[in-house]
Design an enzyme around this catalytic site. Structure first.
Site, short mmCIF file in Angstrom:
data_model
loop_
_atom_site.label_atom_id
_atom_site.label_comp_id
_atom_site.label_asym_id
_atom_site.label_seq_id
_atom_site.Cartn_x
_atom_site.Cartn_y
_atom_site.Cartn_z
N ASP A 1 0.82 -1.21 0.00
CA ASP A 1 0.00 0.00 0.00
C ASP A 1 0.85 1.26 0.00
O ASP A 1 2.08 1.20 0.17
CB ASP A 1 -0.96 0.00 1.21
N ASN B 1 -7.36 -2.91 14.49
CA ASN B 1 -8.76 -3.23 14.14
C ASN B 1 -8.88 -4.43 13.20
O ASN B 1 -9.93 -4.70 12.66
CB ASN B 1 -9.45 -2.00 13.52
N HIS C 1 -7.18 -4.82 10.35
CA HIS C 1 -6.94 -4.58 8.92
C HIS C 1 -5.66 -5.27 8.46
O HIS C 1 -4.73 -5.46 9.23
CB HIS C 1 -6.97 -3.07 8.58
N GLU D 1 -9.79 -2.06 5.56
CA GLU D 1 -10.37 -1.77 6.86
C GLU D 1 -11.58 -2.68 7.10
O GLU D 1 -12.13 -3.28 6.16
CB GLU D 1 -10.80 -0.30 6.90
C1 F6R Z 1 1.59 -1.52 6.14
C2 F6R Z 1 0.23 -2.05 6.24
C3 F6R Z 1 -0.54 -2.04 7.51
C4 F6R Z 1 0.29 -2.37 8.75
C5 F6R Z 1 -0.57 -2.33 9.99
C6 F6R Z 1 0.22 -2.58 11.25
O1 F6R Z 1 2.08 -1.63 4.82
O2 F6R Z 1 -0.28 -2.46 5.25
O3 F6R Z 1 -1.60 -2.97 7.41
O4 F6R Z 1 0.87 -3.63 8.59
O5 F6R Z 1 -1.22 -1.09 10.09
O6 F6R Z 1 1.11 -1.52 11.42
P1 F6R Z 1 2.27 -1.59 12.53
O7 F6R Z 1 3.22 -2.64 12.08
O8 F6R Z 1 2.89 -0.21 12.50
O9 F6R Z 1 1.60 -1.92 13.81
#
Ligand code: F6R
Length: 241
Positions: free
Chosen positions: A67, A135, A137, A142
């Protein structure tokens, strides 16, 4: 779903790196799916170490990132383009033309989205690295996103923007939209490694491991994939004991 519980973040990073090192040794021209955020930083450090030790090379590797935020310049320190170069690509022998990161800026973002999706259709990712949002995701899919969704532009939830505020000066600077691989794209990877660390994810782990498969908790779909390894540290695993 294979679950590996490790002591802490460092152990999680070492374990994940071991899996990627093995993959690259067995198939030097692997196609890797990569993630940003706090979870994979240690894994990337371990991969750089392995590269410096001569254990692995990235010269024939291709990468596809999950992303990218919309509307921030690639040179912005919080763009995922910048993150990936800063944390991994600038330190190994990967060829820039083999790096693929969604681009979501300028005009015709819809076309850029379609192009990224088509690029994903033309390859098979050997191993996909994932974090998980508190959450549930995965990438920026989401809660409520269809399991059939492919690459799209998503409006980030308040929860995700609050979670990611730590990387910006204030909540106002956190982008409101992102381009993301869809859940269907992610599920097409041959294998998946998910990293979960820290007490703030303890309820997330519980929902992932005990909860139903539901679009209201996107990561739950991983139970339907045949090759998923989830590496969880003790703090994140504490509610399971
Ligand atoms: C990042 C991504 C997100 C993160 C998620 C957890 O490319 O796609 O889904 O993996 O938000 O983020 P952290 O690792 O910062 O807790």
């Amino acid at each position: 779903m294979k679950v590996i519980v490790v002591k802490n973040y460092d152990e999680m990073s070492k374990k994940a790196a071991e899996i990627f090192i093995e993959q690259l040794k067995n198939k030097p021209n692997s196609i890797l799916g990569l993630a940003t955020g706090g979870s994979p930083v240690g894994t990337y450090k371990e991969l750089i170490k392995a590269y410096n030790d001569g254990q692995i090379s990235f010269k024939d590797v291709q990468t596809y990132n999950l992303d990218e935020y919309c509307g921030i310049d690639i040179n912005h320190p919080q763009s995922y383009y910048y993150f990936m170069h800063d944390n991994l690509f600038n330190h190994v022998d990967i060829k820039e033309e083999n790096v693929h990161i969604p681009s979501a800026r300028g005009e015709n973002i819809a076309k850029q989205c379609e192009d990224y999706n088509n690029a994903l259709h033309s390859v098979e990712i050997d191993i996909q690295l994932l974090g998980i949002g508190s959450n549930g995701h995965i990438a920026f899919n989401e809660p409520g996103t269809s399991f059939e969704q492919e690459t799209f532009i998503v409006e980030l939830t308040d929860k995700t923007r609050q979670d990611n505020k730590r990387f910006f000066n204030s909540i106002d600077e956190v982008p409101t939209h992102a381009m993301t691989m869809g859940i269907k794209n992610i599920m097409q990877a041959k294998s998946i490694v998910m990293l979960i660390s820290g007490a703030s994810k303890k309820e997330t782990v519980e929902k992932l491991l005990k909860g139903p498969i539901t679009e209201s908790f996107p990561a739950s779909i991983l139970h339907n994939h045949q090759d998923v390894t989830v590496i969880i540290d003790e703090e994140a695993y504490q509610n399971m004991k």
